[in-house]
Design an enzyme around this catalytic site. Structure first.
Site, PDB file in Angstrom:
ATOM      1  N   GLU A 210      -7.524  -2.598   8.103  1.00  0.00           N
ATOM      2  CA  GLU A 210      -7.437  -1.723   6.929  1.00  0.00           C
ATOM      3  C   GLU A 210      -6.648  -2.402   5.816  1.00  0.00           C
ATOM      4  O   GLU A 210      -7.011  -2.335   4.641  1.00  0.00           O
ATOM      5  CB  GLU A 210      -6.770  -0.390   7.308  1.00  0.00           C
ATOM      6  CG  GLU A 210      -7.618   0.517   8.172  1.00  0.00           C
ATOM      7  CD  GLU A 210      -8.909   0.979   7.517  1.00  0.00           C
ATOM      8  OE1 GLU A 210      -8.906   1.253   6.299  1.00  0.00           O
ATOM      9  OE2 GLU A 210      -9.928   1.037   8.214  1.00  0.00           O
TER      10      GLU A 210
ATOM     11  N   ASP B 125      -3.392  -5.540   9.474  1.00  0.00           N
ATOM     12  CA  ASP B 125      -4.567  -5.182  10.269  1.00  0.00           C
ATOM     13  C   ASP B 125      -5.814  -5.128   9.388  1.00  0.00           C
ATOM     14  O   ASP B 125      -5.787  -5.497   8.219  1.00  0.00           O
ATOM     15  CB  ASP B 125      -4.334  -3.852  11.003  1.00  0.00           C
ATOM     16  CG  ASP B 125      -4.121  -2.692  10.039  1.00  0.00           C
ATOM     17  OD1 ASP B 125      -4.167  -2.905   8.811  1.00  0.00           O
ATOM     18  OD2 ASP B 125      -3.892  -1.557  10.522  1.00  0.00           O
TER      19      ASP B 125
ATOM     20  N   GLU C  71       0.785  -1.235   0.000  1.00  0.00           N
ATOM     21  CA  GLU C  71       0.000   0.000   0.000  1.00  0.00           C
ATOM     22  C   GLU C  71       0.812   1.279   0.000  1.00  0.00           C
ATOM     23  O   GLU C  71       0.253   2.362  -0.133  1.00  0.00           O
ATOM     24  CB  GLU C  71      -1.007   0.021   1.164  1.00  0.00           C
ATOM     25  CG  GLU C  71      -0.403   0.168   2.543  1.00  0.00           C
ATOM     26  CD  GLU C  71       0.024  -1.164   3.104  1.00  0.00           C
ATOM     27  OE1 GLU C  71       1.008  -1.717   2.583  1.00  0.00           O
ATOM     28  OE2 GLU C  71      -0.604  -1.633   4.054  1.00  0.00           O
TER      29      GLU C  71
ATOM     30  N   TYR D 262       5.500  -4.011  13.034  1.00  0.00           N
ATOM     31  CA  TYR D 262       4.280  -3.264  12.701  1.00  0.00           C
ATOM     32  C   TYR D 262       3.817  -2.420  13.879  1.00  0.00           C
ATOM     33  O   TYR D 262       3.789  -2.890  15.023  1.00  0.00           O
ATOM     34  CB  TYR D 262       3.182  -4.232  12.270  1.00  0.00           C
ATOM     35  CG  TYR D 262       2.016  -3.538  11.623  1.00  0.00           C
ATOM     36  CD1 TYR D 262       2.212  -2.655  10.565  1.00  0.00           C
ATOM     37  CD2 TYR D 262       0.712  -3.751  12.064  1.00  0.00           C
ATOM     38  CE1 TYR D 262       1.155  -2.007   9.963  1.00  0.00           C
ATOM     39  CE2 TYR D 262      -0.359  -3.117  11.464  1.00  0.00           C
ATOM     40  CZ  TYR D 262      -0.134  -2.243  10.416  1.00  0.00           C
ATOM     41  OH  TYR D 262      -1.199  -1.608   9.827  1.00  0.00           O
TER      42      TYR D 262
ATOM     43  N   HIS E  89      -0.146 -10.514  16.873  1.00  0.00           N
ATOM     44  CA  HIS E  89       1.294 -10.535  16.608  1.00  0.00           C
ATOM     45  C   HIS E  89       2.083  -9.855  17.728  1.00  0.00           C
ATOM     46  O   HIS E  89       1.602  -9.723  18.844  1.00  0.00           O
ATOM     47  CB  HIS E  89       1.600  -9.918  15.246  1.00  0.00           C
ATOM     48  CG  HIS E  89       1.020  -8.561  15.058  1.00  0.00           C
ATOM     49  ND1 HIS E  89       1.525  -7.458  15.677  1.00  0.00           N
ATOM     50  CD2 HIS E  89      -0.045  -8.142  14.334  1.00  0.00           C
ATOM     51  CE1 HIS E  89       0.812  -6.395  15.334  1.00  0.00           C
ATOM     52  NE2 HIS E  89      -0.141  -6.783  14.522  1.00  0.00           N
TER      53      HIS E  89
ATOM     54  N   ARG F  21       0.897  -0.855  14.550  1.00  0.00           N
ATOM     55  CA  ARG F  21      -0.490  -0.846  15.044  1.00  0.00           C
ATOM     56  C   ARG F  21      -0.765  -2.189  15.693  1.00  0.00           C
ATOM     57  O   ARG F  21      -1.033  -3.182  15.020  1.00  0.00           O
ATOM     58  CB  ARG F  21      -1.477  -0.577  13.906  1.00  0.00           C
ATOM     59  CG  ARG F  21      -1.364   0.836  13.358  1.00  0.00           C
ATOM     60  CD  ARG F  21      -2.485   1.206  12.403  1.00  0.00           C
ATOM     61  NE  ARG F  21      -2.261   2.530  11.854  1.00  0.00           N
ATOM     62  CZ  ARG F  21      -1.683   2.772  10.684  1.00  0.00           C
ATOM     63  NH1 ARG F  21      -1.271   1.760   9.935  1.00  0.00           N
ATOM     64  NH2 ARG F  21      -1.500   4.000  10.256  1.00  0.00           N
TER      65      ARG F  21
ATOM     66  N   ASP G 217      -0.801  -4.225   4.760  1.00  0.00           N
ATOM     67  CA  ASP G 217      -0.607  -4.420   6.206  1.00  0.00           C
ATOM     68  C   ASP G 217      -1.529  -5.505   6.755  1.00  0.00           C
ATOM     69  O   ASP G 217      -2.573  -5.812   6.180  1.00  0.00           O
ATOM     70  CB  ASP G 217      -0.859  -3.103   6.951  1.00  0.00           C
ATOM     71  CG  ASP G 217       0.244  -2.079   6.688  1.00  0.00           C
ATOM     72  OD1 ASP G 217       1.307  -2.471   6.189  1.00  0.00           O
ATOM     73  OD2 ASP G 217       0.016  -0.886   6.972  1.00  0.00           O
TER      74      ASP G 217
END
Length: 763
Positions: A86, A84, A9, A287, A332, A289, A82
């Site tokens: 989104e 998550d 992304e 990551y 994670h 988030r 990613d």
């Protein structure tokens, strides 16, 4: 035919991943979401089970065409957005828009951008997880429904062009409630008693500073206690030393990173996330988030090796932390460096500072606990049953403290120190005993870190929502972030020394604030209306339960459309009732008092152009208005503050026989002199500026004006002239003016250079 197309992304993520994959892989970026709910209308077909209507944004159509062409030519397409919700949604939208067949499409996820993680992900592909996609869709649809139905209601009942959001409105409520707590708070005075003792048998012994376990409400009570101590005998009733163990904080989650970066680095939540995103996409951290405080066994071993090399094996103590956060959606790891032996990185100063913070926190979490001795000394008096106590800590083994300690939200954080050795029954002499006047402090306003902490405690929002939520309420003008210098406050200190009480007046600065959040008048107005009409939408438990339902959708235990239906039925009915009711927000005028000079009424309210104060006109005269300063509220502005605002325009006197007037206009504060308007400097306050300073501004501006339009250079043909302007030199030609580029000196420009500048400007 290209063998493999990998779609991520962001371009920087694409660049990092490309380094790890061979020539048979091409990595491209989707630049975030390639489509979203249609902008025109609701974008949701309520009758068809809340089916969303998506559109590709105009700026993404060319990109989508390129990706589509590449996907058709590729043997395999790898969706590496990613991990998550989104990211999962981005992957799903790509499959739909690019019409990717299931047999040639693989979804891969990784929580760090390292070669091992990427290659392992390619070995373990999966399909797009529709439960996770539906959780993201449900949030997007629900928020669109709330915004679409509440915003027009606010336009009609409160003020045009307002907007509302589900989580944003609850966030504003928190800030409004805290502001009202502060407004309604009444500080009370009290007296705190402190003393300095030394051992009777050893006057040279280090002093013991102790505090009485009781606070007095009045000066009289404090003085009475001090006098009772003048002939009192003191002794140590107890001296106790206990070993204590202090453990390191767990590695960062999204929320704790935002809080600690705010406290230690003074970074905003959005700034922290933006920098963390760059670090992640560059392959430097995992990551960013995440709700998890877990570390992989690989990371724990790497940290142990690094600690042993830096500090010695006795400083290493491997441990794993359990995630306590309710509804943690990520399974994670916590945020950590991808390589523990990379202590420093290249990058901007902000990136280096944030990386260092993440590195220290993760490494410290695997270090040995600190061992301390905590000593408590209790001193009694034969004249009172009240006790003096002193506490101190001595570090026996520093452990993780050697590298890192977590900050607290207490602005007056202090570190404990050791105490001298004393024994029970030891006679003590009071060198001095002081009663200091104190005042109970008002509740603190939220800063961004404290607000994130509160939202997390309430279960409102998730790692990906904290930063955009705070940014949205500030952008909409419902909340502002501001600094306050504080004010000087005097207090008294009474000190008993050698049997006599002396009095000393002291001063301190109180109310100083840095980057604190407070509501605007319109924010309070909107909050009050929504709370009156939609109590459930602004209810903290209700909002937290909605988050839990999103989690259940992601787990596959409930259907997203049923969840939306259950919410929308009651919500829509509430909107309909609100539209039919006559209730509008109570934007009432607040009477502040009367002008002591004229006796005219002064009031405050929200007007067409925002919050303002007003002084009524005399018979036949119109009222006079003044806008509130940033941070002032209709609900709390005082008569004195309003009088200051209404003191403009201020006539300071005459300069060279002409009047000097200070006022505030559309473009800010200014001096009016001789029919001309001259802006005040950034540090000039229109309410306190002196005549001397105003004359300085006038002279500066008049000098600049006198130089304006005077020739600096002219050339033989007479058509091109270089002139001095009010804002610097310029080229005049053919009735038009042309700016001289930076680096060029007006005095040395040639005719040919002038012509080039004119031609370039024309193009």
């Amino acid at each position: 035919m290209q063998e493999n197309l990998v779609i991520v992304e962001s371009p920087s993520k694409a660049k990092t991943i490309e380094k790890f994959l061979g020539k048979e892989y091409v990595v491209r970026s989707s630049f975030g979401h390639i489509r979203d709910l249609v902008k025109k209308g609701l974008g949701i077909d309520i009758e068809q089970g809340f089916e969303p209507k998506y559109e590709i944004s105009a700026d993404k159509k060319k990109l989508v065409a390129e990706l589509s062409d590449m996907a058709k030519k590729a043997q395999k397409v790898w969706l590496a957005s990613d991990e998550d919700r989104e990211g999962e949604a981005i992957a799903w939208h790509l499959t739909q828009v690019l019409d990717l067949p299931a047999e040639k499409t693989n979804r891969i996820v990784f929580h760090e951008i390292t070669k091992n993680a990427i290659l392992k992900a390619i070995e373990e592909p999966r399909s797009v997880n529709m439960d996770i996609v539906n959780a993201q869709q449900a949030r997007r649809i629900l928020d669109r429904l709330v915004g679409f139905e509440l915003s027009p209601l606010l336009w009609k009942k409160v003020k045009p062009q307002l907007s509302a959001g589900r989580v944003q409105s609850v966030t504003v409520r928190l800030i409004v409630e805290r502001e009202r707590e502060i407004m309604n708070f009444e500080s009370t005075e009290y007296y705190r008693i402190t003393a300095k003792f030394h051992a009777q048998d050893d006057p040279a012994k280090t002093l013991v500073s102790a505090e009485l376990n009781h606070k007095f409400a009045t000066r009289e009570e404090a003085e009475e206690f001090l006098l009772s101590c003048s002939d009192a005998s003191f002794e140590v009733s107890k001296s106790e030393t206990k070993p204590i163990t202090r453990y390191p904080a767990p590695p960062f989650t999204t929320s704790t990173l935002q809080q600690e970066a705010g406290r230690k680095l003074n970074m905003s939540v959005s700034q922290t996330m933006s920098i963390a995103q760059k670090l992640y996409e560059s392959g430097l951290i995992t990551y960013m988030r995440t709700d998890s405080v877990n570390l992989s066994s690989l990371a724990i071993n790497a940290a142990k090796k690094e600690i042993s090399e830096l500090f010695g094996e006795n400083y290493a103590s491997s441990r794993n932390f359990k995630t306590k956060s309710k509804g943690a959606q990520e399974a994670h790891e916590a945020i950590r460096p991808t390589y523990f032996d990379r202590r420093e990185i290249d990058g901007t100063p902000a990136e280096k500072r944030l990386y260092e913070l993440i590195w220290k926190r993760a490494v410290a979490s695997q270090m040995a606990a600190a061992q301390l001795d905590k000593t408590t000394i209790t001193i009694t008096s034969d004249k009172s049953d009240k006790l003096f106590t002193a506490t101190g800590e001595t570090i026996i083994f520093d452990g993780f403290i050697k590298l890192y300690t977590e900050s607290t939200d207490d602005d007056n954080e202090t570190s404990a120190i050791g105490l001298p050795a004393v024994y029970a029954g030891q006679k003590m002499v009071a060198e001095s005993i002081a009663a200091t006047q104190r005042f109970t402090p008002a509740p603190s306003r939220y800063n961004e870190a404290l607000l994130v902490k509160k939202l997390e405690e309430l279960g409102i929002g998730r790692p990906s929502t904290y930063a955009p939520t705070i940014s949205t309420v500030i952008t909409r003008g419902y909340v502002i972030k501001q600094n306050r210098e504080g004010v000087k406050r005097e207090f008294v200190q009474l000190t008993l020394k050698k049997g006599k009480i002396s009095e000393k007046m002291m001063s301190e600065k109180v109310g100083k604030e840095s980057n604190r959040l407070l509501p605007t008048d319109i924010g309070m107005l909107v909050n009050d209306y929504l709370e009156a009409q939609f109590a459930n939408i602004l209810d903290y438990n209700f909002t937290a339960n909605v988050e839990k339902e999103f989690d259940k959708i992601a787990e596959g235990s409930i259907k997203w459309d049923k969840m939306i239906e259950g919410f929308y039925e009651d919500f829509h009915a509430s909107v309909e009732n609100a539209l039919e009711s006559q209730a509008t927000s109570t934007n009432q005028t607040r009477i502040l008092g009367t002008d002591p000079q004229t006796g005219l009424t002064i009031s405050a309210r929200i007007g067409k152009f925002g919050p303002m104060v007003q002084i009524d006109g005399k018979e036949g005269d119109k009222p006079r208005y003044a806008s509130l300063k940033k941070g002032q509220l209709v609900a709390s502005i005082t008569l004195e503050e309003a009088l200051e605002l209404l003191s403009l325009p201020r006539t300071l006197g005459e300069h060279n026989g002409k009047e000097v007037v200070i006022n505030v206009g559309k473009y800010g504060p200014y001096v009016r002199y001789d029919g001309k308007f001259m802006s005040l400097g950034k540090k000039d306050d229109p309410y306190t500026i002196t005549m001397e300073r105003a004359v300085e501004i006038i002279d500066e501006n008049m000098n600049a004006m006198s130089k304006a339009n005077t020739p600096i250079q002219s050339f033989e043909d007479g058509n091109i002239v270089i002139k001095n302007g009010r804002y610097g030199a310029y080229i005049a030609y053919g009735g038009k003016n042309y700016k001289i580029p930076r680096g060029k000196k007006a005095e040395t420009l040639t005719l040919e250079e002038c012509r080039q500048i004119i031609e370039t400007a024309k193009k």
